[in-house]
Design an enzyme around this catalytic site. Sequence first.
Site, PDB file in Angstrom:
ATOM      1  N   ILE A  93     -54.819-123.086  24.082  1.00  0.00           N
ATOM      2  CA  ILE A  93     -54.676-123.485  25.487  1.00  0.00           C
ATOM      3  C   ILE A  93     -55.028-122.316  26.407  1.00  0.00           C
ATOM      4  O   ILE A  93     -55.688-122.478  27.432  1.00  0.00           O
ATOM      5  CB  ILE A  93     -53.221-123.958  25.742  1.00  0.00           C
ATOM      6  CG1 ILE A  93     -52.888-125.185  24.885  1.00  0.00           C
ATOM      7  CG2 ILE A  93     -52.990-124.279  27.223  1.00  0.00           C
ATOM      8  CD1 ILE A  93     -51.411-125.538  24.833  1.00  0.00           C
ATOM      9  N   TYR A 247     -37.710-122.386  17.151  1.00  0.00           N
ATOM     10  CA  TYR A 247     -38.725-122.676  18.181  1.00  0.00           C
ATOM     11  C   TYR A 247     -38.078-123.359  19.388  1.00  0.00           C
ATOM     12  O   TYR A 247     -38.294-122.955  20.532  1.00  0.00           O
ATOM     13  CB  TYR A 247     -39.829-123.562  17.590  1.00  0.00           C
ATOM     14  CG  TYR A 247     -40.957-123.867  18.561  1.00  0.00           C
ATOM     15  CD1 TYR A 247     -41.807-122.865  19.018  1.00  0.00           C
ATOM     16  CD2 TYR A 247     -41.181-125.169  19.028  1.00  0.00           C
ATOM     17  CE1 TYR A 247     -42.845-123.142  19.918  1.00  0.00           C
ATOM     18  CE2 TYR A 247     -42.217-125.454  19.914  1.00  0.00           C
ATOM     19  CZ  TYR A 247     -43.045-124.436  20.359  1.00  0.00           C
ATOM     20  OH  TYR A 247     -44.074-124.715  21.242  1.00  0.00           O
ATOM     21  N   LYS A 251     -37.803-122.099  23.367  1.00  0.00           N
ATOM     22  CA  LYS A 251     -38.416-122.864  24.465  1.00  0.00           C
ATOM     23  C   LYS A 251     -37.365-123.285  25.490  1.00  0.00           C
ATOM     24  O   LYS A 251     -37.663-123.369  26.680  1.00  0.00           O
ATOM     25  CB  LYS A 251     -39.171-124.073  23.895  1.00  0.00           C
ATOM     26  CG  LYS A 251     -40.406-123.670  23.103  1.00  0.00           C
ATOM     27  CD  LYS A 251     -41.485-123.084  24.001  1.00  0.00           C
ATOM     28  CE  LYS A 251     -42.488-122.210  23.339  1.00  0.00           C
ATOM     29  NZ  LYS A 251     -43.455-121.597  24.232  1.00  0.00           N
ATOM     30  N   THR A 284     -54.183-127.416  18.660  1.00  0.00           N
ATOM     31  CA  THR A 284     -54.475-125.975  18.550  1.00  0.00           C
ATOM     32  C   THR A 284     -53.923-125.440  17.226  1.00  0.00           C
ATOM     33  O   THR A 284     -53.252-126.161  16.482  1.00  0.00           O
ATOM     34  CB  THR A 284     -53.803-125.159  19.683  1.00  0.00           C
ATOM     35  OG1 THR A 284     -52.387-125.215  19.481  1.00  0.00           O
ATOM     36  CG2 THR A 284     -54.156-125.680  21.059  1.00  0.00           C
TER      37      THR A 284
HETATM   38  N1  LIG Z   1     -50.190-126.816  21.290  1.00  0.00           N
HETATM   39  C1  LIG Z   1     -49.182-127.574  21.712  1.00  0.00           C
HETATM   40  O1  LIG Z   1     -49.091-128.773  21.416  1.00  0.00           O
HETATM   41  C2  LIG Z   1     -48.094-126.976  22.560  1.00  0.00           C
HETATM   42  C3  LIG Z   1     -47.052-127.816  22.972  1.00  0.00           C
HETATM   43  C4  LIG Z   1     -46.032-127.284  23.748  1.00  0.00           C
HETATM   44  C5  LIG Z   1     -46.059-125.954  24.096  1.00  0.00           C
HETATM   45  N2  LIG Z   1     -47.080-125.149  23.671  1.00  0.00           N
HETATM   46  C6  LIG Z   1     -47.047-123.740  24.059  1.00  0.00           C
HETATM   47  O2  LIG Z   1     -48.296-123.358  24.592  1.00  0.00           O
HETATM   48  C7  LIG Z   1     -48.493-121.951  24.391  1.00  0.00           C
HETATM   49  C8  LIG Z   1     -49.881-121.702  23.829  1.00  0.00           C
HETATM   50  O3  LIG Z   1     -49.936-122.312  22.557  1.00  0.00           O
HETATM   51  P1  LIG Z   1     -51.307-122.782  21.873  1.00  0.00           P
HETATM   52  O4  LIG Z   1     -51.113-124.196  21.498  1.00  0.00           O
HETATM   53  O5  LIG Z   1     -52.468-122.387  22.661  1.00  0.00           O
HETATM   54  O6  LIG Z   1     -51.211-121.923  20.531  1.00  0.00           O
HETATM   55  P2  LIG Z   1     -52.302-121.064  19.724  1.00  0.00           P
HETATM   56  O7  LIG Z   1     -53.630-121.711  19.769  1.00  0.00           O
HETATM   57  O8  LIG Z   1     -51.674-120.812  18.394  1.00  0.00           O
HETATM   58  O9  LIG Z   1     -52.382-119.708  20.572  1.00  0.00           O
HETATM   59  C9  LIG Z   1     -51.293-118.850  20.596  1.00  0.00           C
HETATM   60  C10 LIG Z   1     -51.667-117.660  21.446  1.00  0.00           C
HETATM   61  O10 LIG Z   1     -50.525-116.802  21.511  1.00  0.00           O
HETATM   62  C11 LIG Z   1     -50.967-115.486  21.117  1.00  0.00           C
HETATM   63  N3  LIG Z   1     -49.876-114.727  20.487  1.00  0.00           N
HETATM   64  C12 LIG Z   1     -49.054-115.107  19.499  1.00  0.00           C
HETATM   65  N4  LIG Z   1     -48.222-114.104  19.182  1.00  0.00           N
HETATM   66  C13 LIG Z   1     -48.530-113.072  20.005  1.00  0.00           C
HETATM   67  C14 LIG Z   1     -48.027-111.763  20.166  1.00  0.00           C
HETATM   68  N5  LIG Z   1     -47.042-111.284  19.402  1.00  0.00           N
HETATM   69  N6  LIG Z   1     -48.568-110.980  21.133  1.00  0.00           N
HETATM   70  C15 LIG Z   1     -49.586-111.418  21.900  1.00  0.00           C
HETATM   71  N7  LIG Z   1     -50.112-112.653  21.780  1.00  0.00           N
HETATM   72  C16 LIG Z   1     -49.597-113.459  20.840  1.00  0.00           C
HETATM   73  C17 LIG Z   1     -52.092-115.734  20.149  1.00  0.00           C
HETATM   74  O11 LIG Z   1     -52.840-114.549  19.981  1.00  0.00           O
HETATM   75  P3  LIG Z   1     -53.331-114.061  18.498  1.00  0.00           P
HETATM   76  O12 LIG Z   1     -54.690-114.632  18.323  1.00  0.00           O
HETATM   77  O13 LIG Z   1     -53.322-112.562  18.578  1.00  0.00           O
HETATM   78  O14 LIG Z   1     -52.350-114.569  17.500  1.00  0.00           O
HETATM   79  C18 LIG Z   1     -52.816-116.845  20.876  1.00  0.00           C
HETATM   80  O15 LIG Z   1     -53.598-116.350  21.916  1.00  0.00           O
HETATM   81  C19 LIG Z   1     -47.357-121.498  23.470  1.00  0.00           C
HETATM   82  O16 LIG Z   1     -46.362-120.874  24.243  1.00  0.00           O
HETATM   83  C20 LIG Z   1     -46.826-122.794  22.902  1.00  0.00           C
HETATM   84  O17 LIG Z   1     -45.475-122.716  22.527  1.00  0.00           O
HETATM   85  C21 LIG Z   1     -48.103-125.635  22.927  1.00  0.00           C
END
Ligand SMILES: NC(=O)c1ccc[n+]([C@@H]2O[C@H](COP(=O)([O-])OP(=O)(O)OC[C@H]3O[C@@H](n4cnc5c(N)ncnc54)[C@H](OP(=O)(O)O)[C@@H]3O)[C@@H](O)[C@H]2O)c1
Length: 368
Positions: A93, A247, A251, A284
Site C-alpha cells: 500500500i 496484531y 492495531k 499485499t
Molecule cells: N494489506 C491489508 O489488507 C491491510 C489491512 C489493514 C491494515 N493494513 C496495514 O497497512 C499497512 C501497510 O501494509 P501493506 O499491506 O502494504 O503490507 P506490506 O506490503 O507487507 O508492506 C509492509 C511495509 O512495512 C515495511 N516494514 C515492515 N517492518 C518494518 C520495519 N521494521 N521498519 C521499516 N519498515 C518496515 C515494509 O518494508 P520492508 O520491505 O523493509 O519489509 C513494507 O514497506 C500496515 O500497517 C498494515 O497493518 C493492511
Amino acid sequence: MATTKTPSNSYKLLTSTMWLWLILLAVAVYGFLISKTTKEMPKTWFEWKTEFRYQYLGIVGLWHDGHYAARDRVALYSQPDRVAVITGGNRGIGLRIVEKLLACDMTVIMGVRDPVTAEKAVGNIVDLSQTKGKLICEKLDVGDLKSVRAFAQRLKEKHSKIDILLNNAGIMFAPFKLSSDGFESHFAINFLGHFLLTHLLLPQLRAAGREGRNARIVNVSSCVNLIGRINYKDINGVKNYYPGTAYSQSKLAQILFTRHLQAMLDAEKAHVQANVVHPGIVDTDLFEHSATTSAPFLKKIFFKTPERGSRTVVFAAIDPSIEGEGGTYLSNCGKGPMHGDAKKPEKCEKLFQFASELLKIKQYGTGV
Ligand SMILES: NC(=O)c1ccc[n+]([C@@H]2O[C@H](COP(=O)([O-])OP(=O)(O)OC[C@H]3O[C@@H](n4cnc5c(N)ncnc54)[C@H](OP(=O)(O)O)[C@@H]3O)[C@@H](O)[C@H]2O)c1
C-alpha cells in the site's frame, strides 16, 4: 382442500444441524488452506476463536469494501510546498501512497530499511526524472528505537517543517520475536516505533500547520482493531503468544493513541490533526503468514489492489473535506466502526501513558 406439508424428520434434523455442518465445512476448508502454508494450525480453543473472529471480520471487511467502492475515491491536487514523511513505502500500500503524494508534487521522505531498493521500487512506477515531486529515501527500522531516534534527528536537521506524517509500516501474524529493545515485534513495529516517531516529529508538524491548513498525522491501523485487547499485564504476550492476538492488540493501540493524541492537540489548539485509517482488505505481502497465501487467486478476485488500498490513507492526508476533523477512524474514505474502548477517553489515555512510561517520555510532543 389445501394441504400443508409437514417437513420430514430427516429434513428437520438436517436444518437443525445446518450451522454445525457449516462450521465443520469452514474448519475443513480452513485446515486445508493452512496445510498448504507455513502457518501453524490453531491449537487451543482460544486460538480457534481468534481465527473465527478474524475470518468473520475479513468477510465483513470485504463486504464493506464492495459496498462502499463508489465512495472510495481521493482527488489529487498540486501542493509543491508540502513535505510528507512515510514509514515503509517501498512496497504494498505504501508504494502506491508514495506514487500519489509525488503526483501532488510534494517532497516525500520515505523511512525504509533499504533506501537503495526503495528508490528503485518507486522508480519502477514513477518517472522520477519527470515528476515535480521530490523523493528522499532515508534509513529507518521502525522496530528499533535507536533507529527511530536517528531518523528523526536527520529529519530535524534538514526540515524545519513537516506537513504530513504517515505511520504506514507494519507486519502481520509474524512468529514470536522480541525487538532489540525487548518488545514483541507487532507491538514494537506497528505501534511503539510510530508512537516515538510522532513524539519526535511533533515540533516540525506544529511548525507546518496553520489556520485552515492543519498538518496531518495518519496512522494506518486495521478493521481487526475491533477484536483487539491491550494486555497490560503481559504486553509482549509471552505467556500465551498468538500472532493474531498480537496484531489486533497493536492495531487497537494505534487507534487509542490517535484518539488521545487528538485530545491533546485540541487542548493546546495546535494546527495538527491525527486520524486513523483502515485501508481495506488489500492484496499485499502482509498476508505472507496467513492461510490466504495458498489461494492467491482468491486474493486477486476479492481483495483491493494496493492502489485502491492507498486511497483512504491519502484521503486522510490531503482531503480538504476532513480539515479540522481529527480523531476520526476512516475506512473507504468515510467514517468506519471502531472499538468501544476508543470511544472512552480514559482507556485512550491509559494506553498513551503506558507507552510514554515504556519509552521514558516525560512530556509527549516535545521532540526530545
Ligand atoms: N494489506 C491489508 O489488507 C491491510 C489491512 C489493514 C491494515 N493494513 C496495514 O497497512 C499497512 C501497510 O501494509 P501493506 O499491506 O502494504 O503490507 P506490506 O506490503 O507487507 O508492506 C509492509 C511495509 O512495512 C515495511 N516494514 C515492515 N517492518 C518494518 C520495519 N521494521 N521498519 C521499516 N519498515 C518496515 C515494509 O518494508 P520492508 O520491505 O523493509 O519489509 C513494507 O514497506 C500496515 O500497517 C498494515 O497493518 C493492511
